[in-house]
Design an enzyme around this catalytic site. Structure first.
Site, PDB file in Angstrom:
ATOM      1  N   HIS A 129      43.834  28.683  19.274  1.00 58.54           N
ATOM      2  CA  HIS A 129      44.220  30.072  18.663  1.00 58.54           C
ATOM      3  C   HIS A 129      42.866  30.948  18.245  1.00 58.54           C
ATOM      4  CE1 HIS A 129      43.527  28.671  14.655  1.00 58.54           C
ATOM      5  NE2 HIS A 129      44.331  27.727  14.879  1.00 58.54           N
TER       6      HIS A 129
HETATM    7  P1  TYD Z   1      47.393  25.597  12.714  1.00 59.92           P
HETATM    8  O1  TYD Z   1      46.424  26.656  12.103  1.00 59.92           O
HETATM    9  O2  TYD Z   1      48.021  25.978  14.005  1.00 59.92           O
HETATM   10  O3  TYD Z   1      46.310  24.070  12.792  1.00 59.92           O
HETATM   11  P2  TYD Z   1      45.193  23.762  13.701  1.00 59.92           P
HETATM   12  O4  TYD Z   1      44.352  25.161  13.746  1.00 59.92           O
HETATM   13  O5  TYD Z   1      44.547  22.807  12.722  1.00 59.92           O
HETATM   14  O6  TYD Z   1      45.642  23.158  14.942  1.00 59.92           O
HETATM   15  O7  TYD Z   1      48.459  24.832  11.639  1.00 59.92           O
HETATM   16  C1  TYD Z   1      49.292  24.079  11.952  1.00 59.92           C
HETATM   17  C2  TYD Z   1      50.381  23.896  10.929  1.00 59.92           C
HETATM   18  O8  TYD Z   1      50.141  24.298   9.640  1.00 59.92           O
HETATM   19  C3  TYD Z   1      51.234  25.516  11.103  1.00 59.92           C
HETATM   20  O9  TYD Z   1      52.711  25.271  10.958  1.00 59.92           O
HETATM   21  C4  TYD Z   1      50.676  26.411  10.063  1.00 59.92           C
HETATM   22  C5  TYD Z   1      50.315  25.185   8.910  1.00 59.92           C
HETATM   23  N1  TYD Z   1      49.254  25.869   8.204  1.00 59.92           N
HETATM   24  C6  TYD Z   1      49.492  26.027   6.825  1.00 59.92           C
HETATM   25  O10 TYD Z   1      50.710  25.962   6.224  1.00 59.92           O
HETATM   26  N2  TYD Z   1      48.423  26.375   5.881  1.00 59.92           N
HETATM   27  C7  TYD Z   1      47.211  26.471   6.387  1.00 59.92           C
HETATM   28  O11 TYD Z   1      46.407  26.703   5.757  1.00 59.92           O
HETATM   29  C8  TYD Z   1      46.896  26.008   7.893  1.00 59.92           C
HETATM   30  C9  TYD Z   1      45.565  25.967   8.408  1.00 59.92           C
HETATM   31  C10 TYD Z   1      48.092  25.720   8.561  1.00 59.92           C
END
Ligand code: TYD
Length: 144
Positions: free
Chosen positions: A58
């Site tokens: 992303h």
């Molecule tokens: P995501 O940002 O997609 O994780 P990564 O970039 O590590 O693969 O987030 C995964 C899940 O966690 C998504 O449901 C959103 C949640 N999340 C939070 O609730 N708070 C946060 O600070 C972050 C980074 C993610």
């Protein structure tokens, strides 16, 4: 570089060497806010990534992040729509500063690794871009 520097003038992804204090008791790595071009609003840790697992996939519309391999190692691929780059983060003292509007993918997590992320803003799902085609279209639109 001071916090006053405009984020837009910085590279999309930039390696920063953090200060360390090493003695017989182990290694201490320091991240001081003044080294960053943003005030830290949030910190999170990614761990227990399964073998061959990937994170990221992303871009953020306005959030900048500092990514640190607090334990173990992993690879970060960044793409600002112009110049892709790949970095292996393999020690706590090597941090990657990623600007907004940079697509990132994290992979190659070693067993027991931990990815520490310091972020410029609190979590807001609405500022994520999770579709790569949408990301490239937005980048193209923003070009002069
Ligand atoms: P995501 O940002 O997609 O994780 P990564 O970039 O590590 O693969 O987030 C995964 C899940 O966690 C998504 O449901 C959103 C949640 N999340 C939070 O609730 N708070 C946060 O600070 C972050 C980074 C993610």
């Amino acid at each position: 570089m001071s916090r006053a520097d405009s984020p837009s003038r910085r590279p999309a992804a930039e390696l920063i060497e953090l200060d360390e204090v090493l003695d017989a008791r182990g290694r201490l790595t320091v991240i001081e806010g003044g080294r960053l071009p943003f005030a830290i609003a949030r910190a999170y840790v990614i761990s227990e990534v399964p073998p061959a697992g990937c994170r990221g996939g992303h871009a953020h519309r306005y959030v900048a992040e500092l990514i640190v391999a607090a334990a173990g190692r992993f690879t970060v691929e960044c793409d600002d729509g112009v110049q892709p780059s790949t970095v292996d983060l393999d020690r706590p003292s090597l941090a990657l500063l990623v600007q907004p509007m940079v697509w990132r993918e994290l992979s190659g997590f070693s067993e027991g690794s931990a990815c520490l992320v310091l972020a410029s803003h609190e979590y807001d799902e609405d500022e994520y871009i999770r579709d790569y085609a949408q990301f490239t279209a937005l980048v193209a639109d923003a070009r002069p």
